[in-house]
Design an enzyme around this catalytic site. Structure first.
Site, short mmCIF file in Angstrom:
data_model
loop_
_atom_site.label_atom_id
_atom_site.label_comp_id
_atom_site.label_asym_id
_atom_site.label_seq_id
_atom_site.Cartn_x
_atom_site.Cartn_y
_atom_site.Cartn_z
N ARG A 314 44.63 118.23 -5.86
CA ARG A 314 44.59 118.92 -7.24
C ARG A 314 44.11 117.71 -8.06
O ARG A 314 44.59 116.58 -8.00
CB ARG A 314 46.07 119.12 -7.45
N GLU A 343 40.20 123.36 -14.78
CA GLU A 343 39.15 124.01 -14.10
C GLU A 343 38.70 125.26 -15.07
O GLU A 343 39.64 126.37 -15.08
CB GLU A 343 39.55 124.42 -12.59
N HIS A 362 35.71 123.25 -6.91
CA HIS A 362 37.01 123.77 -6.00
C HIS A 362 36.65 124.67 -4.79
O HIS A 362 36.98 126.06 -4.72
CB HIS A 362 37.94 124.49 -6.95
N1 LIG Z 1 40.91 121.90 -2.55
C1 LIG Z 1 41.13 123.04 -2.02
O1 LIG Z 1 40.61 124.27 -1.91
C2 LIG Z 1 42.47 123.03 -1.24
C3 LIG Z 1 42.73 123.80 -0.09
C4 LIG Z 1 43.92 123.60 0.46
C5 LIG Z 1 44.88 122.77 -0.12
N2 LIG Z 1 44.58 122.08 -1.25
C6 LIG Z 1 45.67 121.36 -1.88
O2 LIG Z 1 46.13 120.48 -0.80
C7 LIG Z 1 47.55 120.34 -0.97
C8 LIG Z 1 48.04 119.95 0.47
O3 LIG Z 1 47.82 121.09 1.11
P1 LIG Z 1 48.81 121.05 2.67
O4 LIG Z 1 48.57 122.43 3.22
O5 LIG Z 1 48.26 119.98 3.39
O6 LIG Z 1 50.38 121.19 2.11
P2 LIG Z 1 51.34 120.52 2.83
O7 LIG Z 1 52.41 121.02 2.05
O8 LIG Z 1 51.14 120.71 4.38
O9 LIG Z 1 51.27 118.72 2.66
C9 LIG Z 1 51.70 118.24 1.46
C10 LIG Z 1 52.15 116.85 2.01
O10 LIG Z 1 52.31 116.16 0.61
C11 LIG Z 1 53.25 115.25 0.86
N3 LIG Z 1 53.77 114.89 -0.31
C12 LIG Z 1 54.62 115.27 -1.29
N4 LIG Z 1 54.86 114.58 -2.13
C13 LIG Z 1 54.27 113.30 -1.87
C14 LIG Z 1 54.08 111.95 -2.54
N5 LIG Z 1 54.65 111.83 -3.60
N6 LIG Z 1 53.38 111.28 -1.87
C15 LIG Z 1 52.62 111.39 -0.90
N7 LIG Z 1 52.74 112.79 -0.24
C16 LIG Z 1 53.58 113.49 -0.60
C17 LIG Z 1 54.36 116.29 1.53
O11 LIG Z 1 55.26 115.52 2.22
C18 LIG Z 1 53.67 116.96 2.49
O12 LIG Z 1 53.76 116.53 3.82
C19 LIG Z 1 47.91 121.48 -1.48
O13 LIG Z 1 49.16 121.40 -2.22
C20 LIG Z 1 46.87 122.06 -2.19
O14 LIG Z 1 47.13 121.66 -3.81
C21 LIG Z 1 43.69 122.25 -1.89
O1 LIG Z 2 45.64 125.50 -2.78
C1 LIG Z 2 44.74 126.14 -2.09
O2 LIG Z 2 45.15 126.90 -1.07
C2 LIG Z 2 43.38 125.92 -2.62
O3 LIG Z 2 43.40 124.74 -3.71
C3 LIG Z 2 42.50 126.78 -2.54
O4 LIG Z 2 42.54 127.37 -3.76
P1 LIG Z 2 41.51 128.76 -4.25
O5 LIG Z 2 42.39 129.77 -3.60
O6 LIG Z 2 41.66 128.90 -5.69
O7 LIG Z 2 40.18 128.42 -3.57
#
Ligand SMILES: NC(=O)c1ccc[n+]([C@@H]2O[C@H](COP(=O)([O-])OP(=O)(O)OC[C@H]3O[C@@H](n4cnc5c(N)ncnc54)[C@H](O)[C@@H]3O)[C@@H](O)[C@H]2O)c1
Ligand SMILES: O=C(O)[C@H](O)COP(=O)(O)O
Length: 626
Positions: A314, A343, A362
């Site tokens: 994020r 965004e 994104h």
């Molecule tokens: N760009 C995209 O389109 C996209 C897609 C999927 C996920 N995401 C983002 O990625 C993030 C992670 O997704 P995920 O499925 O792996 O989630 P997840 O919950 O499996 O993993 C997140 C990890 O972050 C850790 N965490 C929490 N606080 C922390 C800190 N202060 N320092 C270090 N680690 C910490 C948690 O312990 C956890 O293991 C989501 O929250 C989302 O915001 C973005």
């Molecule tokens: O948190 C997520 O799953 C990703 O950031 C994806 O976001 P989106 O659904 O807006 O592509």
């Protein structure tokens, strides 16, 4: 019955508002057994009794929305089917998910709504599905007027949903935690490699007619240290892939399991070590108050000169101004960013325009496969939640495994009915401050999950005296808000732990009762119940042992124990055509005082109750709705 052991575990659990974040393994969400449904529907109090009648099952399926209010919010003539719930899909969702939703609900796909339009529509919707582009703030829950039961986040990050407001409004939030993991990890690797070899910049240069082979010399990945911050689902998948590229991978995550890291060949390190030793840093933690601007001036100052940053988590986890400074000073050689604090970012955003920054809008979750998977995952979760099932991907409710739900089912009914009975015994009703719940069980304390039972007792205690609809989502919050402190105590019994609970006792302290015999020797209104052959029974009122099945309604009478009492009361009820389903007399000693519990199928008229009160030996009585 097993005798209580001398040990009484006082697991006093104040009704604190705890949000249980459910981190799922990569398994598909598992639905609760269909026989065990949770009431998630918020409803006007006037409907409450009709609804409660349907709650005869442990936790009943949410009833379909009233016909008059289920028309499509966009156009009532657009084929909306009366009796089906309405789901507003506010951002683009994959076709397979939409098809599933349409089998079950009226689906209104309205993409790109303004905040005003969203607020205007939401009171006509039972569920809302969004991605990261829609802010679901407190204003949305307030505007829903209590109808919105489920918010489905078609993706992982739920930072765009106000979870506290959802919980306060009894609205379940579910996400799709697994389907876009690989897509996000692949995008992270794509950004890592594209950044290291200047792919985007070189592409733009060549398309502009230039041939700049010396300008776009990259850096190699093999042997370099990659620090992953946030070693969850995406972080671990990035780690696996980076190891395949020959990188040395370390990770910082205060909550990650060392075993899982070891299995992938990743060393868990402190934040300090990650900052100071990495050549590349890839961010994969959620945006929370704790991670907000985690990479700031102070963090950049610790990094190796020439470090490269990748962010597919994020935008808010980086202080963007600080990153611009770090890029300009050369501390950060390059950055690759998929996400931004705002965004879409402003046209003059310095990071987007920076020559050493590679950007994408994104796109982490945007593969054909991930979007189909997410759409199915969220559609299933929302449909399950609308049916009243506990979603495995619930973000703001405790996750109770299906087998535990199934085992506790009859006790869930008992718990709610005991709460409902106890509160109706309070004179005045409203001044409850202190409730003690005792579970007598031969199970070890850590082998009995009582969160669901506590929620249902809270529901039983609060709904008869307020207009609030209580469910598993908002039970603790509602109790706390009303100043009701619920403490739980365990009595460890000898005997077989096969049955989860022998009896449940609910006590309300510091109140007067409209049926003083319900006050025990220790001064609390006390009701106690057990499950017999799957049916909840009331087995104690105050100091009196009774045994009456908790179905229909109940009349409690205290009388002088003498022959003919059962007949006298029975004939008054018979004259009024009120069917008696159960009768039980509990007495302290023969010919002294006794309490008679009478289960009735129909609600007696006021006149009938007056006649019962006029029977000379009846000293006090109360009519209670279950
Ligand atoms: N760009 C995209 O389109 C996209 C897609 C999927 C996920 N995401 C983002 O990625 C993030 C992670 O997704 P995920 O499925 O792996 O989630 P997840 O919950 O499996 O993993 C997140 C990890 O972050 C850790 N965490 C929490 N606080 C922390 C800190 N202060 N320092 C270090 N680690 C910490 C948690 O312990 C956890 O293991 C989501 O929250 C989302 O915001 C973005
Ligand atoms: O948190 C997520 O799953 C990703 O950031 C994806 O976001 P989106 O659904 O807006 O592509």
């Amino acid at each position: 019955m097993a005798a209580p052991s001398p040990t009484t575990t006082a697991a006093a659990a104040a009704a604190a508002t705890t949000h249980h974040r459910v981190l799922l393994p990569s398994a598909r969400p598992r639905a609760a057994p269909s026989s065990l449904r949770l009431p998630l529907r918020a409803q006007p109090h006037a409907h409450a009794h009709a609804q409660r009648a349907r709650l005869a099952a442990p936790v009943a399926a949410a009833a379909p929305a009233p016909a008059a209010s289920t028309a499509s919010p966009e156009s009532p003539a657009s084929g909306a089917v009366a009796g089906k719930p309405t789901v507003l899909v506010a951002e683009k969702l994959g076709a397979a998910g939409l098809a599933l939703l349409r089998e079950f609900a009226n689906v209104d796909c309205s993409y790109g709504l303004s905040p005003e339009d969203l607020r205007a529509k939401i009171s006509l919707c039972d569920a809302l599905i969004v991605r990261s582009g829609t802010k679901v703030g407190r204003d949305v829950f307030e505007a829903s007027g209590g109808r919105l039961r489920v918010v489905g986040r078609a993706g992982v990050g739920i930072d765009n949903v106000d979870l506290a407001a959802a919980t306060e409004h009894g609205c379940l939030v579910v996400n799709a935690p697994t389907a876009n993991t690989v897509a996000a990890a692949e995008h992270g690797i794509a950004l890592l490699t594209a950044m290291a070899r200047n792919i985007a910049q070189a592409d733009a240069s060549l398309k502009a007619g230039k041939w700049q082979r010396n300008k776009y010399v990259g850096v190699s990945l093999v042997g370099k240290t990659l620090a992953i911050l946030g070693f969850g689902k995406v972080g671990s998948e990035v780690a696996r892939r980076a190891k395949g590229l020959g990188m040395h991978v370390i990770a910082h995550d205060p909550y990650a399991s060392a075993d899982r890291a070891r299995a992938i060949g990743v060393e868990l390190v402190s934040m300090e070590e990650a900052m100071t030793t990495a050549d590349f840093i890839s961010l994969h933690m959620p945006l929370t108050p704790a991670t907000d601007k985690m990479l700031n001036d102070e963090a950049f100052a610790k990094m190796k000169k020439g470090v490269r940053i990748i962010n597919v988590a994020r935008g808010g986890v980086i202080d963007e101004e600080a990153l611009v400074r770090a890029l300009d000073s050369g501390v950060v050689a390059q950055a690759a960013l998929d996400v931004f604090t705002k965004e879409p970012p402003a046209a003059d955003n310095k990071l987007v325009l920076h020559g050493n920054v590679t950007v994408t809008p994104h796109l982490g979750a945007s593969t054909v496969e991930a979007q189909e998977g997410v759409a199915i995952e969220i559609a299933e979760a929302v449909i399950g939640a609308l049916k009243g099932e506990l979603a495995a991907s619930a973000v703001n409710a405790p996750m109770v495994p299906a087998e535990v739900l199934s085992e506790l089912a009859p006790f869930v009914v008992l718990a709610e009915k005991l709460g409902r009975l106890a509160v109706q015994l309070v004179a005045g009703g409203g001044g409850i401050k202190s409730v003690k719940v005792t579970y007598a069980s031969a199970r070890a304390p850590d082998d009995l999950d009582t969160r669901l039972l506590r929620a249902m007792i809270t529901k039983g205690l609060i709904e008869p005296i307020s207009s609030v609809f209580v469910n598993l989502v908002n039970a603790d919050f509602t109790a706390k808000q009303r100043g009701v402190r619920i403490t739980e105590e365990r009595i460890l019994l000898d005997g077989s732990p096969e049955t989860p609970i022998d009896y449940i006792q609910v006590q309300i302290a510091n109140v007067e009762s409209k049926f003083p015999s319900a006050i025990s020797e220790t001064g609390e209104i006390t009701v106690e119940g057990r499950v017999k052959d799957g049916v909840p029974h009331l087995t104690k009122v105050g100091a009196f042992q009774v045994d009456v099945s908790l179905e229909g309604s109940l009349i409690l009478c205290r009388q002088v124990d003498q022959p003919g009492m059962i007949g006298s009361v029975g004939s008054v009820l018979g004259e009024e055509n009120v069917n008696v389903s159960f009768m039980s007399v509990g007495r302290i000693a023969p010919r002294k005082h006794a309490v008679m519990a009478i289960g009735v199928d129909e609600e007696p008229s006021k006149g009938t109750l007056t006649k019962i009160g006029e029977i000379p030996a009846i000293e006090e009585f109360v009519f209670l709705k279950l």
